[in-house]
Design a protein around this motif. Structure first.
Motif, PDB file in Angstrom:
ATOM      1  N   ILE A   1       0.600   6.772  -8.543  1.00 17.88           N
ATOM      2  CA  ILE A   1      -0.177   5.549  -8.341  1.00 17.88           C
ATOM      3  C   ILE A   1      -0.362   5.364  -6.843  1.00 17.88           C
ATOM      4  CG2 ILE A   1      -0.267   3.050  -8.663  1.00 17.88           C
ATOM      5  CD1 ILE A   1       1.701   3.461 -11.032  1.00 17.88           C
ATOM      6  N   SER A   2      -1.611   5.219  -6.416  1.00 20.59           N
ATOM      7  CA  SER A   2      -1.922   5.013  -5.001  1.00 20.59           C
ATOM      8  C   SER A   2      -2.645   3.682  -4.842  1.00 20.59           C
ATOM      9  CB  SER A   2      -2.801   6.159  -4.479  1.00 20.59           C
ATOM     10  OG  SER A   2      -3.199   5.920  -3.145  1.00 20.59           O
ATOM     11  N   ILE A   3      -2.166   2.842  -3.923  1.00 24.12           N
ATOM     12  CA  ILE A   3      -2.753   1.520  -3.686  1.00 24.12           C
ATOM     13  C   ILE A   3      -3.150   1.404  -2.220  1.00 24.12           C
ATOM     14  CG2 ILE A   3      -2.380  -0.979  -3.769  1.00 24.12           C
ATOM     15  CD1 ILE A   3      -0.327  -0.551  -5.943  1.00 24.12           C
ATOM     16  N   ALA A   4      -4.366   0.909  -1.979  1.00 27.23           N
ATOM     17  CA  ALA A   4      -4.840   0.675  -0.615  1.00 27.23           C
ATOM     18  C   ALA A   4      -5.625  -0.628  -0.588  1.00 27.23           C
ATOM     19  CB  ALA A   4      -5.707   1.832  -0.135  1.00 27.23           C
ATOM     20  N   HIS A   5      -5.512  -1.350   0.523  1.00 34.66           N
ATOM     21  CA  HIS A   5      -6.216  -2.620   0.691  1.00 34.66           C
ATOM     22  C   HIS A   5      -7.171  -2.513   1.872  1.00 34.66           C
ATOM     23  CE1 HIS A   5      -3.510  -4.513  -2.168  1.00 34.66           C
ATOM     24  NE2 HIS A   5      -2.471  -4.111  -1.466  1.00 34.66           N
ATOM     25  N   GLY A   6      -8.378  -3.031   1.692  1.00 38.38           N
ATOM     26  CA  GLY A   6      -9.351  -3.084   2.769  1.00 38.38           C
ATOM     27  C   GLY A   6      -9.764  -4.516   3.016  1.00 38.38           C
ATOM     28  N   ILE A   7      -9.620  -4.968   4.261  1.00 37.27           N
ATOM     29  CA  ILE A   7      -9.983  -6.340   4.612  1.00 37.27           C
ATOM     30  C   ILE A   7     -11.401  -6.330   5.149  1.00 37.27           C
ATOM     31  CG2 ILE A   7      -9.437  -8.329   6.062  1.00 37.27           C
ATOM     32  CD1 ILE A   7      -6.548  -7.353   6.100  1.00 37.27           C
TER      33      ILE A   7
ATOM     34  N   SER B   1       0.836  -1.189   0.000  1.00 37.80           N
ATOM     35  CA  SER B   1       0.000   0.000   0.000  1.00 37.80           C
ATOM     36  C   SER B   1       0.876   1.247   0.000  1.00 37.80           C
ATOM     37  CB  SER B   1      -0.912   0.007   1.230  1.00 37.80           C
ATOM     38  OG  SER B   1      -1.793  -1.090   1.217  1.00 37.80           O
ATOM     39  N   GLY B   2       0.283   2.368  -0.437  1.00 37.79           N
ATOM     40  CA  GLY B   2       1.012   3.630  -0.443  1.00 37.79           C
ATOM     41  C   GLY B   2       0.913   4.321  -1.787  1.00 37.79           C
ATOM     42  N   THR B   3       1.557   5.485  -1.892  1.00 39.60           N
ATOM     43  CA  THR B   3       1.521   6.296  -3.104  1.00 39.60           C
ATOM     44  C   THR B   3       2.919   6.404  -3.704  1.00 39.60           C
ATOM     45  OG1 THR B   3      -0.357   7.594  -2.308  1.00 39.60           O
ATOM     46  CG2 THR B   3       0.977   8.572  -4.054  1.00 39.60           C
ATOM     47  N   THR B   4       3.006   6.177  -5.010  1.00 40.95           N
ATOM     48  CA  THR B   4       4.262   6.304  -5.747  1.00 40.95           C
ATOM     49  C   THR B   4       4.123   7.431  -6.758  1.00 40.95           C
ATOM     50  OG1 THR B   4       4.676   3.930  -5.548  1.00 40.95           O
ATOM     51  CG2 THR B   4       5.925   5.123  -7.228  1.00 40.95           C
ATOM     52  N   VAL B   5       5.009   8.409  -6.702  1.00 37.32           N
ATOM     53  CA  VAL B   5       4.997   9.510  -7.662  1.00 37.32           C
ATOM     54  C   VAL B   5       5.699   9.061  -8.942  1.00 37.32           C
ATOM     55  CG1 VAL B   5       5.837  11.841  -8.144  1.00 37.32           C
ATOM     56  CG2 VAL B   5       4.873  11.298  -5.900  1.00 37.32           C
ATOM     57  N   ILE B   6       5.033   9.265 -10.094  1.00 43.90           N
ATOM     58  CA  ILE B   6       5.578   8.874 -11.394  1.00 43.90           C
ATOM     59  C   ILE B   6       6.054  10.103 -12.166  1.00 43.90           C
ATOM     60  CG2 ILE B   6       5.130   7.656 -13.543  1.00 43.90           C
ATOM     61  CD1 ILE B   6       4.982   5.892 -11.023  1.00 43.90           C
TER      62      ILE B   6
END
Length: 493
Positions: free
Chosen positions: A348-354, A335-340
């Motif tokens: 690109i921002s990725i997050a996971h929800g359980i 998870s987190g944000t990567t600056v391109i």
């Protein structure tokens, strides 16, 4: 995970839970049915009393509201007002004080360079240090106009440069609108624009709207007059050029014949996100590709995609637009944000929800603009392919051609299509328009909302050399006519 990601994950989990099957009690087995069948029980009189009381309350409430409306009279509807762009009265230069950095991690010290066949791309510059939006916009436009066009034998990152003698004089910001006024000696831009898709206009609009919060750019000249981008004629006089009558957003100057979708969804299978990867300009100039590899999914995956304007004040790392991809899937990706910061992909921002019974992965692609995008499918392993952009001249509603690279008589052709049974037709025409070859290509999937990806080679006739065109098209299942035709220039040797 920031507050915005938490809100979006919460909504995604809510949608996923709502989609789960619900156990229902048949009416004849319910308590209400039992009470209606046995009215002598204690519950039925109480039920009738509660219902009667509710009716009385509703009637009295309606009477009271009607009385209040009679006393107050009909409410007046306010007349909406439309604020006109501020008019520049004098081309007064703006000083350049030193300011604090803009919030977030994106690089806004850029100008945009035009290119053939694709939208402008960002080019790093220095000296964007102004304390106000007006100052920073002017500094970017000054850096843009310092880029001279390159000669035919010269090499550099921006061959077109800034092909005009016009010079930025003043910038006025009003909400999300920036008016940029140019000094144009003799009304001669030394550049003849034919439409709003002109590369010079696109450079100015993209560069001025790089300032966070600015969405529209109004180009004027010589103290607030309507800009007419035109050049001097050989022998005297000026060409008609193009008259800019209103403000433009980035999407207005992209040059595509089709507009971008706002959403996409497939109700398929669930699995786990095992890997992701991205590229910019590899598929074709101006194209960002994001690939999501899924484990445990043997067919079309379940996915929901939306495109929305980003609030740059609340989410400074996501650019002007966001494509949000929601998958009912767990994730092995971090998870987190990567600056391109490579046009058009800013981050690109990725997050996971359980969740229980489902887990959700939310992927947000921060973008410079909303150019046409599509969601494709590849098998073995199962992959979702999100392509953002395309060459401006080879996009139709259900077909896009990315590249046609020629080596002798062999043509390497790539693209994507939503086609019946995944079939894409092609033909080659010589310089006179005569058909000299034809055939078909199979995409990775057909008869589906998902786009089929194709990457193959075709062979041209050995007895022809010279300029030619490769046409890709779909054949209508209804009447056999050609649809979604795109043409790509090639040269056979």
């Amino acid at each position: 995970m920031n507050e915005q990601d938490e809100k979006m994950l919460g909504k995604a989990l809510g949608r996923a839970v709502e989609a789960q099957p619900v156990r229902e009690t048949r009416f004849e087995e319910s308590r209400l049915a039992a009470e209606l069948t046995h009215p002598g029980g204690f519950g039925f009189p109480l039920f009738r009393f509660a219902a009667a009381a509710a009716v009385v309350v509703l009637v009295l409430g309606a009477a009271y509201v009607a009385q209040q409306r009679t006393l107050q009279g009909p409410g007046a509807t306010p007349t909406p007002t439309q604020s006109a762009p501020a008019v520049v009265t004098s081309p007064t230069p703006i000083p350049s004080p030193t300011g604090t950095p803009l919030p977030g991690h994106l690089n806004h010290s850029v100008v945009y360079c035009a290119r053939n066949g694709a939208p402008p791309f960002a080019l790093d510059v220095s000296g964007i240090t102004g304390a106000s939006p007006e100052t920073r916009i002017q500094q970017r436009l000054e850096a843009l106009q310092a880029l001279r066009p390159l000669g035919p034998t010269e090499d550099g990152p921006c061959p077109m440069g800034f092909p005009s003698s016009a010079r930025i004089a003043r910038v006025v910001v009003n909400g999300d609108l920036a008016q940029v006024d140019y000094t144009v000696p003799g009304d001669d831009w030394q550049h003849d624009a034919m439409s709003q898709y002109d590369p010079l206009i696109a450079e100015i609009v993209f560069t001025a709207s790089e300032e966070p919060g600015i969405r529209q750019v109004w180009i004027t000249q010589n103290g607030g007059q309507a800009a007419q981008v035109r050049a001097g004629r050989v022998g005297g006089g000026l060409t008609p050029g193009f008259l800019i009558k209103s403000a433009d957003a980035r999407e207005d100057v992209l040059g595509y014949a089709v507009t971008a979708d706002s959403s996409f969804s497939v109700d398929g299978n669930t699995g786990n996100v095992s890997a992701t990867r991205w590229s910019v300009d590899d598929v074709a100039p101006g194209v960002a590709r994001y690939v999501i590899e899924l484990a445990g999914v043997a067919a079309e995956p379940k996915v929901n995609v939306t495109a929305t304007r980003n609030n740059e004040a609340a989410n400074p790392d996501l650019g002007k637009w966001v494509i949000a991809i929601t998958l009912e899937a767990g994730g092995a990706t971090a998870s987190g944000t990567t600056v391109i910061d490579k046009t058009p992909l800013r981050s690109i921002s990725i997050a996971h929800g359980i969740g229980n019974p489902v887990s959700v992965t939310l992927i947000q692609l921060g973008l410079d603009d909303l150019r046409p995008w599509r969601v494709g499918y590849l098998a073995n392993p199962t992959r979702l392919v999100i392509d953002i952009g395309a060459p401006t001249s080879t996009v139709a509603a259900n077909l896009v051609g990315y590249k046609a690279e020629v080596s002798g008589k062999t043509i390497h052709v790539t693209g994507a299509a939503r086609a019946f049974e995944a079939h894409v037709s092609w033909r080659i025409k010589d310089s006179s328009g005569r058909q000299i070859a034809a055939g078909g290509i199979q995409g990775s999937i057909g008869t589906s909302p998902l786009w089929g990806i194709f990457d193959t080679t075709i062979t041209a006739p050995q007895n022809y050399s010279g300029d030619a065109s490769l046409e890709l098209f779909l054949v209508s299942a209804k009447d056999g006519s050609d649809t979604n035709l795109v043409s790509m220039a090639i040269q056979l040797r």
